[in-house]
Design a protein around this motif. Structure first.
Motif, PDB file in Angstrom:
ATOM      1  N   GLN A  53       0.810  -1.221   0.000  1.00  0.00           N
ATOM      2  CA  GLN A  53       0.000   0.000   0.000  1.00  0.00           C
ATOM      3  C   GLN A  53       0.842   1.269   0.000  1.00  0.00           C
ATOM      4  OE1 GLN A  53      -2.488  -0.415   3.451  1.00  0.00           O
ATOM      5  NE2 GLN A  53      -3.371  -2.352   2.739  1.00  0.00           N
ATOM      6  N   GLY A  54       2.165   1.098   0.041  1.00  0.00           N
ATOM      7  CA  GLY A  54       3.053   2.251   0.044  1.00  0.00           C
ATOM      8  C   GLY A  54       3.035   3.015   1.346  1.00  0.00           C
ATOM      9  N   LYS A  55       2.702   2.329   2.426  1.00  0.00           N
ATOM     10  CA  LYS A  55       2.618   2.970   3.731  1.00  0.00           C
ATOM     11  C   LYS A  55       3.783   2.528   4.621  1.00  0.00           C
ATOM     12  CE  LYS A  55      -2.453   3.194   3.727  1.00  0.00           C
ATOM     13  NZ  LYS A  55      -3.692   2.777   4.440  1.00  0.00           N
ATOM     14  N   SER A  56       4.069   3.334   5.644  1.00  0.00           N
ATOM     15  CA  SER A  56       5.082   2.977   6.636  1.00  0.00           C
ATOM     16  C   SER A  56       4.406   2.747   7.975  1.00  0.00           C
ATOM     17  CB  SER A  56       6.119   4.087   6.775  1.00  0.00           C
ATOM     18  OG  SER A  56       7.031   3.792   7.822  1.00  0.00           O
ATOM     19  N   LEU A  57       4.881   1.761   8.694  1.00  0.00           N
ATOM     20  CA  LEU A  57       4.350   1.487  10.029  1.00  0.00           C
ATOM     21  C   LEU A  57       5.033   2.347  11.086  1.00  0.00           C
ATOM     22  CD1 LEU A  57       4.010  -2.403   9.874  1.00  0.00           C
ATOM     23  CD2 LEU A  57       2.264  -0.681   9.458  1.00  0.00           C
ATOM     24  N   TYR A  58       6.020   3.115  10.671  1.00  0.00           N
ATOM     25  CA  TYR A  58       6.750   3.985  11.596  1.00  0.00           C
ATOM     26  C   TYR A  58       6.311   5.432  11.421  1.00  0.00           C
ATOM     27  CZ  TYR A  58       9.690  -0.123  12.055  1.00  0.00           C
ATOM     28  OH  TYR A  58      10.131  -1.396  12.279  1.00  0.00           O
ATOM     29  N   TYR A  59       6.390   6.189  12.491  1.00  0.00           N
ATOM     30  CA  TYR A  59       6.042   7.604  12.399  1.00  0.00           C
ATOM     31  C   TYR A  59       6.920   8.402  13.358  1.00  0.00           C
ATOM     32  CZ  TYR A  59       3.298   6.786  16.680  1.00  0.00           C
ATOM     33  OH  TYR A  59       2.900   6.455  17.963  1.00  0.00           O
ATOM     34  N   VAL A  60       6.994   9.704  13.088  1.00  0.00           N
ATOM     35  CA  VAL A  60       7.848  10.604  13.859  1.00  0.00           C
ATOM     36  C   VAL A  60       6.991  11.548  14.688  1.00  0.00           C
ATOM     37  CG1 VAL A  60       9.556  12.464  13.693  1.00  0.00           C
ATOM     38  CG2 VAL A  60       9.695  10.495  12.143  1.00  0.00           C
TER      39      VAL A  60
END
Length: 311
Positions: A65-72
């Motif tokens: 899906q072009g998503k990341s499970l990480y965030y800032v």
């Protein structure tokens, strides 16, 4: 001021006594850093418990899906206002990558320097220590640090040469469901420790490896170290291997040469922990030559064939 978005970089910063220049880290960094520094990088899976198969499916779906499970935590990052951020592009599954980091820092008033650490071999990992120390203004700290680690590796090489030890046929397993071989720097660790892993992918990504191929290869020593798993976590799912009908036929199983090991000795590329991994592997491959260092005794467990349980 520096932020490390990579646990291995954080470990090396502490190893080189440069932690006074570090302020922001990730939720997966070493315990000492977690106790002292601010957690800037988080993960949507943080605090949850998933099986190996579930984790594999979640990350695969996220990637598709072009998503990341990480965030800032952008507010915290803004408050820190770092000059340097260490990130990585080796594995988008294990850690936040440079693309995700770039999107987060684009909103900052002061743009930090992004330094991507992308080692593929063990030599590359050692060089990242120099990159880190140089960026933090103390290149000499890296040379002192690496000289001590090289001395430990040289002692293993000398021991193998002295005893004319032939290389052991081994496999290092990076995941359980599905089974993954080992890649990147781990095959080099194996070689320094006196083994050869013909199922591995040196300097490249680990890949799904059919069980039938493992049975045919028939390793003399099998080390199970799933990425992100401690030995207690691995023990919960090791039945995925031991339940296979060919399990008892493997030479490693018949010779009680199957071991579980903590992931950070292999899949977290800090120069010191990988050197620890080499020392552990050397003792597992040739216990008549080497012993497991005391500080690594809690980092592995043998898997008994008779009880199919770790002791």
């Amino acid at each position: 001021m520096t932020c490390s978005f990579l646990p291995a970089a954080t470990q090396m910063i502490y190893d080189m006594n440069l932690q006074h220049l570090l302020q922001g880290i990730t939720f997966e960094c070493p315990p000492q850093a977690l106790a002292e520094k601010q957690k800037v990088v988080r993960c949507v899976l943080e605090g949850n418990t998933y099986s190996s198969m579930e984790i594999d499916k979640i990350f695969s779906a996220s990637k598709a899906q072009g998503k990341s499970l990480y965030y800032v935590d952008e507010d915290l990052l803004q408050n820190i206002s770092p000059d340097i951020i260490f990130t990585q592009d080796v594995c988008e599954v294990c850690q936040i990558d440079t693309a995700c980091t770039s999107a987060a820092v684009a909103k900052l008033e002061k743009q930090p320097e992004l330094i991507a650490l992308t080692p593929n071999t063990l030599h590359d990992v050692f060089n990242t220590a120099i990159t880190i120390a140089s960026a933090m203004g103390n290149e000499e700290a890296a040379y002192t640090y690496l000289a001590g680690l090289q001395k430990r590796i040289d002692a293993i090489i000398d021991g193998l040469r002295l005893h004319k030890a032939p290389p052991k046929r081994v496999m290092i397993m990076e995941w359980l469901a599905p089974v993954y071989n080992c890649g990147h720097w781990i095959p080099y660790q194996v070689a320094y420790a006196g083994g050869i892993d013909m199922l591995s992918n040196p300097a490249g990504d680990s890949i799904v490896t059919p069980w039938e191929k493992i049975v045919k290869y028939d390793p003399e020593v099998l080390v199970i170290a799933p990425c992100g798993f401690t030995i207690s976590r691995t023990a919960e799912e090791v039945h995925l291997l031991t339940d296979k009908k060919e399990w008892a036929q493997l030479t490693a199983v018949r010779n009680n040469a199957v071991f579980m090991a903590d992931y950070d000795l292999f899949t977290q590329p800090s120069a010191s922990t990988l050197t620890d991994g080499i020392e552990l592997l050397a003792a597992l491959f040739n216990p008549n030559i080497f012993t497991v260092p005391e500080h690594l005794q809690h980092k592995y467990k043998p898997l008994h064939q008779s009880s199919l349980a770790y002791v």
